[in-house]
Every structure is written in structure tokens, then in C-alpha cells.
Write an enzyme that holds these catalytic residues in place. Structure first.
Site, short mmCIF file in Angstrom:
data_model
loop_
_atom_site.label_atom_id
_atom_site.label_comp_id
_atom_site.label_asym_id
_atom_site.label_seq_id
_atom_site.Cartn_x
_atom_site.Cartn_y
_atom_site.Cartn_z
CB ALA A 63 46.93 53.73 26.52
CD GLU A 64 52.01 50.60 27.94
OE1 GLU A 64 51.38 50.31 26.90
OE2 GLU A 64 51.81 50.01 29.02
CG HIS B 236 57.40 42.16 32.83
ND1 HIS B 236 56.81 41.38 31.88
CD2 HIS B 236 56.40 42.92 33.35
CE1 HIS B 236 55.51 41.64 31.82
NE2 HIS B 236 55.24 42.57 32.70
C1 LIG Z 1 52.13 46.91 27.69
C2 LIG Z 1 51.96 46.63 29.11
N1 LIG Z 1 51.59 47.63 29.94
C3 LIG Z 1 51.45 47.40 31.26
C4 LIG Z 1 51.66 46.17 31.79
C5 LIG Z 1 51.55 45.91 33.29
N2 LIG Z 1 50.32 45.18 33.57
C6 LIG Z 1 50.30 43.84 33.57
S1 LIG Z 1 48.76 43.24 33.74
C7 LIG Z 1 48.11 44.79 33.82
C8 LIG Z 1 46.65 44.98 33.97
C9 LIG Z 1 45.93 44.35 32.82
O1 LIG Z 1 44.57 44.57 32.97
P1 LIG Z 1 43.52 43.70 32.20
O2 LIG Z 1 43.81 43.74 30.75
O3 LIG Z 1 42.18 44.17 32.63
O4 LIG Z 1 43.78 42.22 32.69
P2 LIG Z 1 43.61 41.63 34.18
O5 LIG Z 1 44.93 41.77 34.84
O6 LIG Z 1 42.54 42.38 34.85
O7 LIG Z 1 43.26 40.21 33.95
C10 LIG Z 1 49.10 45.76 33.72
C11 LIG Z 1 48.88 47.20 33.77
C12 LIG Z 1 52.06 45.15 30.90
N3 LIG Z 1 52.33 43.94 31.34
N4 LIG Z 1 52.17 45.41 29.58
#
Ligand SMILES: Cc1ncc(C[n+]2csc(CCOP(=O)(O)OP(=O)(O)O)c2C)c(N)n1
Ligand SMILES: Cc1ncc(C[n+]2csc(CCOP(=O)(O)OP(=O)(O)O)c2C)c(N)n1
Ligand SMILES: [Mg+2]
Ligand SMILES: [Mg+2]
Lengths: 333, 331, 331, 333
Positions: free
Chosen positions: B59-60, B129
Site C-alpha cells: 500500500a505505497e 521494475h
Molecule cells: C505496487 C507494487 N508493490 C509491490 C510490489 C512487489 N511485489 C510483487 S508481488 C508482491 C506480493 C503480492 O502479494 P499477493 O497479492 O498476495 O500475490 P502473491 O504473490 O501471493 O500471489 C509484492 C509485494 C509490486 N510488484 N507492485
């Protein structure tokens, strides 16, 4: 919020065998990617769908031609369940010119518009408003298509989810939000990142009906998704499904799993969705060798895809010259 | 002096200030037990606890806003963006809030907030990224922007950034995290706004920062073999920017080249060029400007494409050589 | 040819395309019965209905994302940002999604989306409602950026923008909405990427766009009184940008000035300067660059401060005169 | 979600008279601003709090020194209820050097940190994460202060609300979200922009308790806020209050009120919060001339503030030179 578990469903054996094949294809594909990373053969990062196969497979089985999905960073399974081309996927992961995106996108940017995949997304939550917009397009044209918006649990805390959910609700758009609750957003446990019992409880705040389902049981997933899809297609507005599942592997290639225990992983593995389906099929009298054969075929298919990818040429740098702006609308593949 | 990696130097600055100043804390996604996506905060939670090394939801906008609020009541937060690209989700908080609060409220409040995280391409992380977005933020009055190239600067500039009463964006290049250098673990910060001449030369001034400092220095060695001697300036901080140093240098060399990884169009190179072109150094300019930058594309994934996107040592050396030859600068 | 206001010209372009192409629709906050914060969409809902002139909740990220999704399934959405500043809330959708989708997915998809809205200062709307953020977006490969200065261009360029298969940011200056001009209500769009020489001159080239075109032209008249003749270029679109036109002009005049309202530091002036400095026009440059821009501050509220922030006709004229005098250009 | 209406409360007459004064000050201040705009004496735009006075007054009456608020674009009432200096406010609106922000901010950017106002905000929803951060600061220092985050109904659909609410919930932070549901976000009716019956229903999705209250009745507001504040101060985590209210005037100076009927406005005016309080005070036996006197004093005070502002100098342009960056932390007024 309703909760559905393990209901008996009118699934034909042929369909169940199809699912079995798809789930194996997904698993083998991602196992292969895992190995390639371990061997240092792929650069970048990747997010494996291993353990969660029943969700994509079960949900996507309910869709009809013309329906679309938005996918996530953990998107290989979605594209495979949609019937995506694993050769083009593998080539994309290896950065080859024959990949879905000609090597420009990589693991987090696979899309296959021809099969209704509007795209994986490297930005957590970002696909959700896009899904809503696609549904808006369908609704404005009075088409009966719908959109499945896959999302992780972690993504539910992004503003993007919130705005998308509310738009879908007030405009009664044909969207099924499928929350793949694999217990963690990277290292963030749902227990710490939410102050509610079930993620599905969040939907009520938008006036969206929600259902929680065992994401390790493809029959439950399919049944829940079928009902949701039916309601949504009737014009009853969006629906949210929380599929409770688990990722076996680290979040991405660089995860040391410090935030969870081996035990926990082990326990979830005992509820493996493929094993579950295999037991069902065995109970239906399918010969185990037939099931092994299917698995073996998929192992082969993935190996061939890898071979194809490895034999494929690298993209030429000059392709970048005209790659940024579209010359005309639509599919330029 | 101990050798440490750039990542360790960043960590060292945070730990130093946290040990000294109870108002300082870090928050971000997966910075606790996980140790951060690039391991920068590894181990910090063990030393300072979950309260001060605070894992957040994804939650940036929320966490940057929370950093601002905490700063307004007297804390000194450091917010990590897991990848600096994700700051787009927090753009309003960074630009409409943090940057403007001091000004907009007539100087009554200040926002001592550091937002730090990895920038840049080179790891195969693709278009969303891998960006270098510093040009946006140097266009925003009220923000400071820091992009160190070496471990000692990373530590010293971060100390200063944390102590600054203004919001500071602190960009670490992913490819720098593992480089090593000597770092004194002292209380002394490196002042913002002072560039450094990393190499003296007479044929041209090459202005750069962050990862590209290393590549330009390598390219300069290649040119040296061929008899050219270029001067290399490491800006270290982009806001404030040490333009006087650049002007002085250009007055000596008569030629200005700029190298950055960010997309060329609209990159910070334009601002540097304009500052020189409107300064007294104009009269000393003997050659057209040379910009060596990221391509005007999103960052592509495939290794050959990604390498082509970023200025490589060879591209830098060749561009400089072609330019110098074209301008008839005898080697 | 009918006279119409700039606002009416923007509306006319939207209505034209909506009448012609069922895929086109508009959405945004208060664009329906309210008619938009600046009245641009006034009456459109009566003609096209609530479905195609769609009021949205206050959720910029959501509605820009929805625009993208609709575009991906074959619609041609126009999303209004009530104030262009609010795009910060949608930055990820604009930059990480809309701009990159075509590239990132290997050219398989395109995002024909227009994001339009009022930019700029001058109405006392203060720091968060008065910004000119075009420099950010011209730094983002995949976006196009258009900033018309006159009603006919507003209409013609918007037609082209709506028909473009790429995401286009279309910035209208608040202070231009009420100006009038002759506008042909035809089907013909104005191509992107073609600047116009609004006034020919020999002593210097002044490059500008949007509201500042008007002020620079007025300032040029003042200078004319004093015997100086400056050439004034209206860029009209910033991406693509008509750099060849600027180069040609500078080769004739030998002097380059740039005027924009956006904050000077990191503004688009830097890019223009760099493009000229690295071009063949370098050899023709007889004077240092002159940039006349918004101050390096957020936009202040109080009328005297806000006026000082923006380049005024007087400031422009004086800056140009001082510069020309300093350079010994005889009037 | 609980609903509280018109409860009898242990309010002393002196307190009620204070409220009466504050509400008149707010109203008169904003009426004056309205006139100034009508006369073209102020540039820019403004958002008037007329009709909503009971909310700010009732909520802020429950705060203690050290507590803080975040305010909105419609923020005059909040600052006045906090005891803010109406001379400095008026001067700010007139863009004078003696204004709160030395004329730099204007109507949408009034802050008074010395009284706990962390700032009005021109960006809808943007104050909410900031409020959460302030609460985090208090919590980390183990201080018992709390934060009231004022927000409009429309702002509840911004991602900023969502992320802020979840952070406050999972970290159990001392925040009271006060939703001023005045039925519209500009022209957007809550009926169209939400698919839920009550906005307070949204809080459950974060695990935040919520209360709905009649925002035209200061006693209900005060009582509800008191309970919420008590719970929050005890460390029970955040609370959300939906105060149902109405804005009499247009959204901002340029609103033609096309989206609502005269009738509707008229009906709400009949429930005027100041009249309501006046009737109560009259019932308590307060002499109407005393009440008129209070009103008159506030009319006077606002007139004086206007005079002060008009007599104040314009800011000098050179003040901008050093206005962008802080030289040291904290209050530089
Ligand atoms: C806006 C944003 N914040 C952080 C990230 C880094 N990031 C990539 S996947 C992830 C976790 C995502 O969790 P979830 O929605 O539960 O999906 P899962 O990876 O468990 O399938 C994070 C923090 C990102 N890619 N985009
Ligand atoms: C991010 C953002 N979007 C849009 C606006 C324009 N705007 C200002 S106030 C407002 C309505 C806000 O509604 P609500 O939150 O209900 O507050 P109210 O005005 O009713 O008090 C809008 C749309 C803005 N200032 N900021
Ligand atoms: Mg997850
Ligand atoms: Mg409202």
C-alpha cells in the site's frame, strides 16, 4: 458471505481429465522455470503458481469464448489454463524473439489477447481497474462477456483494488474478482496485513456478494465460480471469490522463506490440489497408468517447449526502434 | 577502514541514526524478517524490533502518507519503496503532500522524510521494475534527490538525508548493492549538493551519477588508451545539484557530455545542458552536447535488449570517441 | 467559420467523434449534469446520455485504469481529469500500464486512450490545483503529449488524439478556456508533431506552447516597438515534438529562448535546449540560452505571488530585452 | 454498525453555549467568504462548511490538548472549532502576508499545528494516510494522543482512504475517521457513487467499528464522538463515524446546483444544526437575547477579522526565494 466446500458436481470424467492435464501442465511448466532459475539460465525474476493450480484451472473452466481475464505477476497458470501456448511462454521467459512479447516482457508480462488474457502485471493490484474497464466496454456494447480479475491477497490492500471494486459495484459490471489467497503477500501474512477474519468479508463494503472456497479443491472452485459467473452474466453485478490456497515455492526466485515454517508448507502440501483430483479420478475408476500417461505427456510437452525456446533466436536490438508506439489499433502480433 | 558493500553502507547509515535518534524508524514492504527484496534491511528487525523496522501491507500511498504524518508529529521516518518504480502509487503523497507542505502552509511545518529504494535496470526485471525516475522528482520544488555511486557516499549521504528537515528521495541502483568500498562508520554525513570530480581530464567533461559513474570511469580508461583524457564528474545529489562544479569544468575542457541511465528524452541531461548553455560556460563550449542515455523505450526484458537499453561501457566509450573525433579533438 | 471558445472547441471535438464513432465515450468526475468543473462537457450528457458521458466516483486510479481496460476491448475512451494535477493519483495506470502495454506485450495490444484536463496556474487554485506536469510525461516513452494554444488547434489536435492508437495526454490551460477563435467544424484533425511559426523574426527564436504562446506573442509586440523582431514557435504537441522546425529557426536567428509556465528546473525547456545543443544548430548559436519559466516553487495562492510565479508578458518582454541587449543585438 | 440519535447527554449549559458560539462563528465566517466571492473580492475557489457546523464542533469538543486532526478542502469549520485564529484565516483567504500561510496557501491550505490542525488538503482523501501516520507517531512514542481524520463521503472512494483505513486497523492506531456525509461529492450523489446502504458499512471490511450519527444534531455528534474517542484512546484501535449532514451552498464557488433540487436543500435547511441547538438552549431557559448577543458578537468578530485582513499587507514576492525548503525541522512560523 457463503462458504462452499467439496460439493458434488456434475463434472464429466472427460472434463476432470482435462483439468488434470491442465494442472499438470501448469505445475510442470513452473517446475521447469524453477529449475532454469536455479541453473542461472534465466535472468530476472519469476513467481511460480505451484500449489495454486486448482484456482486458475477451475475458474477458467467456467468461461466462454469472448470472456477475458486480467492476470498478475504470478500469471503463468492463468495463461496455461486459458489454453495459452507454452512454447511462446517458455520462449518469452528465455527472452527469445519467438516469445509472446518477442522477449520484451518476460515472466511478468505475458498476455494473450487472442485467448482473452489482457495481461499479467508486474504491479500488484494494477490489473483490477483494467478488468473493470474491460467489463465496462462489454456492458456498454451490451455484450454478454465477462471479466475474471485474478488478484492476490496482498493486492487487496492496494488502493487500486478499492477503486476497482467500487466502480464495478456501482455500475453493476460483469466482473468476477478472484482472490488467490495464498496466505502471504511476499512475506506479509494475511493474519498481519488484514484485521478481518476472511478476505471475502471486505466485499460487503462495496455491496459486492462474496464467496469463500477451498482453493485446493478444483470441484469447489469450479462450482463456486460457475455460480458466480452465472449470476454475473445475468447482469447481477460483480462477485468476489476468495480461493484459499497456498504457494509451495518462495515468493520469487530470491525468497529464503524466513517468514514461514517448513511445517506449514508441509501441511499444505498434504492437501495438494493435483493429488486431490487424482484421487477423485481413481475413485471414478480411471486407470492410474492413464493418469501417469497424461502427466508424462505434459512433462514432454514442457520439455519440448523448453527445447523450442532454447532453439529460438534472440531478439534483434533494432526491433526496439519501432516498438514503443502503436501504428494502428489492436493486435499487431 | 572497513570494506563494506553499498547495501551494507545504506544499512549502516540507517542503523547509525536509529541507534542515535529514537525518532528514526524504517517502514516498508517485507523489510522485516524477509530483510527487504534486495537484503538492504537484513537483520535490522532483530536489532531494533518490529516497531521500528516495520513491515507494511502492499500500500505505497498509505505508507508514504503515513511517513508524512509521522514526520509531522516529530518522527523521522525512512520509507522503503521495494522497487523505486512503485512510488507511482504514492505520487500524490510525494508530490502534492510531502514536497509542498512546508511551502503551502507558509513554512509552519516541515516533512523530514526519506524515501529510499532501488532504481535502475540490469537485473532482467523488465519495464515496470527497472525505471530511473529521478527526472520527475528533480522537477518538483520541495524535494531533494540523492543518487550515490559508492558505498561511502551511500552511507554519508543517507546520514545527511535522514537529518534533513525536507523530504529526500534516495535512489540506490540495484547493480550497485554488491559493490564494495571502504567506509568509515562515523557520525559525519556527506553534504548534499556537492559533486566530485572522480577523474581529471582536459578533452571533455562527462557529467554523470549513480551506476553510470562506474561505467563512465571505465570508458574513460579505454579512451585514455587512445590518448584522450576526459574529466568525470559524479554529481552525487541531483537536488541540490552542483552546477558550479560543472561550469568550472566545462570552462576548462570546452566540451560537455552527460551520461545517465534514465530514458534520454526529458531526462536530467536536458536540465544540465540548459544550465550550462545559459551560463558563462557557453562562451567556452567548443562542441555540441553529447548525451549518452537510456533508450527512449520502456526497459525491455531480454538480456540483449536490456543491455542495449542501458549505456554500456562500450557504448559510452564509442560515443565519446566518435564525438571527439568528429570535433577534431586530437587524441 | 464560426467563432468558438477553446472550451467549446474541445467539446466540439469530443462530440464530433462521439457522433461518428460509437466506441468513443467520456468519463470523469462531475462531467455529466454538472458539465465539468470548467464547463467543458456542458450539455453533452443531454445529447449522448449518461452511459457515454459517464460521471464517476472520485477515484482517479480507478477511472484511468477503467479507461485502459475499455480501450483494450476496443473502446476509445476519453478520461477527464478534473484538474490535471489529480493524475498523480493515477500515475501507475498512466505510466506503468497505459504507456507500456503496447511495448511490454510485444506490440500485441494498444491503448487508444485520451486523458484530458485543465492544467496551469492563474486562477488562484494554489499549489495542488495549478501545476503544469507535461515534463514528466514527455519523459515517459509510450505516451504522447499535446498542449494546444488556440481553439482551432484544440479541436483539430483532439480529433487526432482520439483517433491515435496510443495513450495521449491532452492538456488544456485553464486560462485559455474562454478565449475565442475561428474553428472549422470539419472532420480534419491537426497532425501531432507539427509546430507552427506563429510569428517570423530574425533576432531570436522563442519556443513555447499552450498559454505562453499568447504571452510570448504579446511580448514580441512590445519588443517590436523597440525594434527587435523575435520568431515565435508554438510547438502544439510535445510528444512528438517538432525539433526540426526549431533547429531550422535557430539556424536563422542564432539565438534560442524557451518559455513555459511549468517550473523551470527539470522543465521541458531543458530537453529542447539539449536537442538544439546536440544538433547542427549548435554552430549557429550566438548567444547563451534564455529560459523564461515558472519559478522553482510550488504555485502560490496570493495574487501577487501567483502572478510572479507565472511568466507574465512583462517578464517575458523584459527577459528577452535584457538578454538581447546583453548579447549586443542592436534593436 | 450502531446508530445513535438524539440521546440526552450530560452537557452543561456553558458548554452548549460555547458550541452555539463556535457554530455561529463558523457559519458567519463562511457566509462572509461567500459574500466576498460573490463580490469578486477573493480569487481562487473555496468550499463552505455552512450546514455542517455541528460535525466539526461536536467532534472537536471531545478532543484533548495534544490530539490532532487532518482536515479537508472544506476545512474552515474544523480550524475554527479547534479555536483557530479567524483573523489569520481571513487574511489567508484574502492572500495577505498576515495569513496563516502568509498568503501562500489560501482556502484549501490552512493549517494550525499549534492547535493540532495538521492541515486542510486540496486533494480529496490525501489527509487520511497522513492522519494514520500521525497516529503511528503517537503510538510509537506511547503517547495517549489521538487523531481525528475528517473526510467527505466522496473521498471514501479514493484509494487513499482504503490504504489508510487498513493501516490504522492492522496497527490498531488511535484514529477516528469522521466521514462528513453531506450526500454529495461535488455533484456525485452517495446514492450513485456507493452501492451500500450506509457509508459506515464500509468500515467492517477493515475490521473497524463504525457508528452512524445525525450530523445535524450536535448532541448526538458529541456523544458518538465521545464514545469513539474514549475507545480509541484506550488503545482499542480506530473507529469510523459517519455523520449524516448536508451542505447548503454549492460545492465550490462555481456550482450551479444542477444535480439537486431546491426542495431537497430546503428540507435539509429545516433541520438546521444551529436552530436545533438554539431550541435546546431556549428549552434550558436561556434568554433569546443572550443567544442573539452571542451571534452578534461572532458577526462582529468575523467583520473585524475581515477588516484586519483587508488592512493587511500583500506578501512580498521575494518571500518566495526561501519558502520552498525548510532550514530546520518543525514550526517556522
Ligand atoms: C505496487 C507494487 N508493490 C509491490 C510490489 C512487489 N511485489 C510483487 S508481488 C508482491 C506480493 C503480492 O502479494 P499477493 O497479492 O498476495 O500475490 P502473491 O504473490 O501471493 O500471489 C509484492 C509485494 C509490486 N510488484 N507492485
Ligand atoms: C484527488 C482529487 N480528485 C478530485 C478533486 C476535486 N474535488 C474537490 S472536492 C470534491 C468533492 C469531494 O467530495 P466529498 O469528499 O464528499 O467532500 P465534500 O466536498 O462533500 O465536503 C472533488 C471532486 C480533488 N480536489 N482531488
Ligand atoms: Mg498472496
Ligand atoms: Mg460530500
Amino acid at each position: 458471505m457463503q462458504q462452499i466446500e467439496n460439493t458434488t458436481t456434475p463434472i464429466t470424467t472427460a472434463t476432470a481429465l482435462d483439468w488434470y492435464r491442465t494442472m499438470h501442465r501448469i505445475r510442470r511448466f513452473d517446475e521447469t522455470i524453477d529449475e532454469l532459475f536455479a541453473q542461472g539460465k534465466v535472468h530476472g525474476t519469476t513467481h511460480l503458481y505451484i500449489g495454486e493450480e486448482a484456482v486458475a484451472t477451475g475458474v477458467i473452466a467456467t468461461l466462454e469464448p469472448g470472456d477475458v481475464i486480467t492476470s498478475t505477476h504470478r500469471g503463468h497458470g492463468h495463461n496455461i489454463a486459458l489454453g495459452g501456448d507454452i512454447q511462446a511462454m517458455m520462449a518469452e521467459l528465455l527472452g527469445r524473439a519467438t516469445g509472446y512479447c518477442h522477449g520484451v516482457g518476460g515472466s511478468m508480462h505475458i498476455a494473450d489477447q487472442s485467448r482473452g488474457n489482457l495481461g499479467a502485471n508486474g504491479i500488484v493490484g494494477a490489473g483490477l481497474p483494467i478488468a473493470v474497464g474491460a467489463a465496462l466496454g462489454f456492458a456498454m456494447r451490451h455484450e454478454s462477456h465477462l471479466v475474471v480479475a485474478f488478484t492476490g491477497d496482498g493486492a487487496l490492500n492496494e488502493g487500486a483494488f478499492h477503486e476497482a471494486a467500487n466502480l464495478a459495484a456501482i455500475w453493476r459490471l460483469p466482473v468476477v474478482f478472484v482472490v488467490e489467497n495464498n496466505q502471504y503477500g511476499m512475506s506479509g501474512s494475511v493474519k498481519e496485513m488484514f484485521a478481518i477474519g476472511h478476505l471475502a468479508d471486505r466485499a460487503a463494503g462495496y455491496g459486492i456478494p462474496a464467496t469463500m472456497v477451498d482453493g485446493m479443491d478444483i470441484f469447489s472452485v469450479w462450482e463456486t465460480a460457475s455460480r458466480a459467473v452465472e449470476a454475473v452474466r445475468k447482469g447481477q453485478g460483480p462477485h468476489l471469490i476468495e480461493a484459499v490456497t497456498y504457494r509451495y515455492k518462495g515468493h520469487s526466485k530470491s525468497d529464503a522463506n524466513r517468514y514461514r515454517s517448513r511445517d506449514e508448507i508441509q501441511q499444505w502440501r498434504q492437501r495438494d490440489p493435483i493429488d486431490h483430483l487424482r484421487r477423485y479420478l481413481a475413485d471414478q475408476g480411471i486407470d492410474p497408468t492413464e493418469l501417469d500417461r497424461i502427466r508424462q505427456e505434459e512433462v514432454q510437452a514442457v520439455a519440448q517447449a523448453l527445447q523450442y525456446a532454447e532453439d529460438s533466436p534472440w531478439p534483434e536490438v533494432r526491433m526496439l526502434d519501432d516498438a514503443v508506439y502503436a501504428l494502428e489499433e489492436g493486435d499487431h502480433a | 577502514m572497513p570494506e563494506m558493500t553499498y547495501a551494507a553502507a545504506v544499512r549502516s547509515a540507517m542503523e547509525w541514526e536509529m541507534a542515535k535518534d529514537p525518532r528514526v524508524f524504517v517502514m516498508g514492504e517485507d523489510i522485516g524478517v524477509y530483510g527487504g527484496a534486495f537484503g538492504v534491511t537484513m537483520g535490522m528487525v532483530d536489532r531494533f524490533g518490529k516497531d521500528r523496522v516495520r513491515d507494511t501491507p502492499i500500500a505505497e500511498e498509505g505508507i508514504v502518507g503515513a511517513g508524512i504524518g509521522a514526520a509531522l508529529v516529530g518522527m523521522r521516518p525512512i520509507v522503503e519503496m521495494q522497487f523505486s518504480d512503485f512510488i507511482m502509487n504514492a505520487m500524490d503523497q510525494v508530490v502534492n503532500q510531502a514536497a509542498k507542505i512546508h511551502f503551502m502552509f507558509g513554512g509552519r511545518m516541515s516533512v523530514p522524510l526519506v524515501i529510499r529504494g532501488p532504481a535502475g535496470a540490469g537485473t532482467g526485471a523488465a519495464a515496470q521494475h527497472s525505471q530511473s525516475l529521478e527526472a520527475w522528482f528533480h522537477h518538483v520544488p520541495g524535494l531533494k534527490v540523492v543518487m550515490p555511486a559508492f558505498p561511502d557516499d551511500a552511507r554519508g549521504l543517507l546520514l545527511t538525508a535522514i537529518r534533513d528537515p525536507n523530504p529526500v528521495l534516495f535512489y540506490e541502483h540495484k547493480l550497485l548493492y554488491k559493490i564494495k568500498g571502504e567506509v568509515t562508520e562515523s557520525d559525519e554525513g556527506v553534504p548534499l549538493g556537492r559533486g566530485l570530480i572522480r577523474r581529471y581530464g582536459t578533452h571533455a567533461t562527462v557529467v554523470t551519477y549513480s551506476l553510470m559513474v562506474h561505467r563512465v570511469l571505465e570508458a574513460a580508461l579505454q579512451l585514455e588508451q587512445k590518448g584522450w583524457d576526459v574529466e568525470v564528474i559524479d554529481l552525487r545529489s541531483l537536488v541540490p545539484m552542483d552546477i558550479p562544479l560543472v561550469i568550472e569544468s566545462v570552462k576548462r575542457t570546452g566540451r560537455l557530455a552527460i551520461c545517465h541511465e534514465a530514458v534520454g528524452r526529458g531526462g536530467i541531461g536536458g536540465e544540465i545542458a540548459a544550465r550550462i548553455l545559459e551560463s558563462e560556460a557557453f562562451d567556452y563550449l567548443e562542441a555540441p552536447l553529447l548525451r549518452i542515455t537510456g533508450l527512449n523505450t520502456p526497459v525491455p526484458y531480454s538480456p540483449p535488449l536490456e543491455s542495449a537499453f542501458m549505456p554500456s561501457v562500450d557504448r559510452i566509450a564509442q560515443s565519446l570517441a566518435t564525438w571527439l573525433v568528429h570535433e577534431g579533438v586530437s587524441a
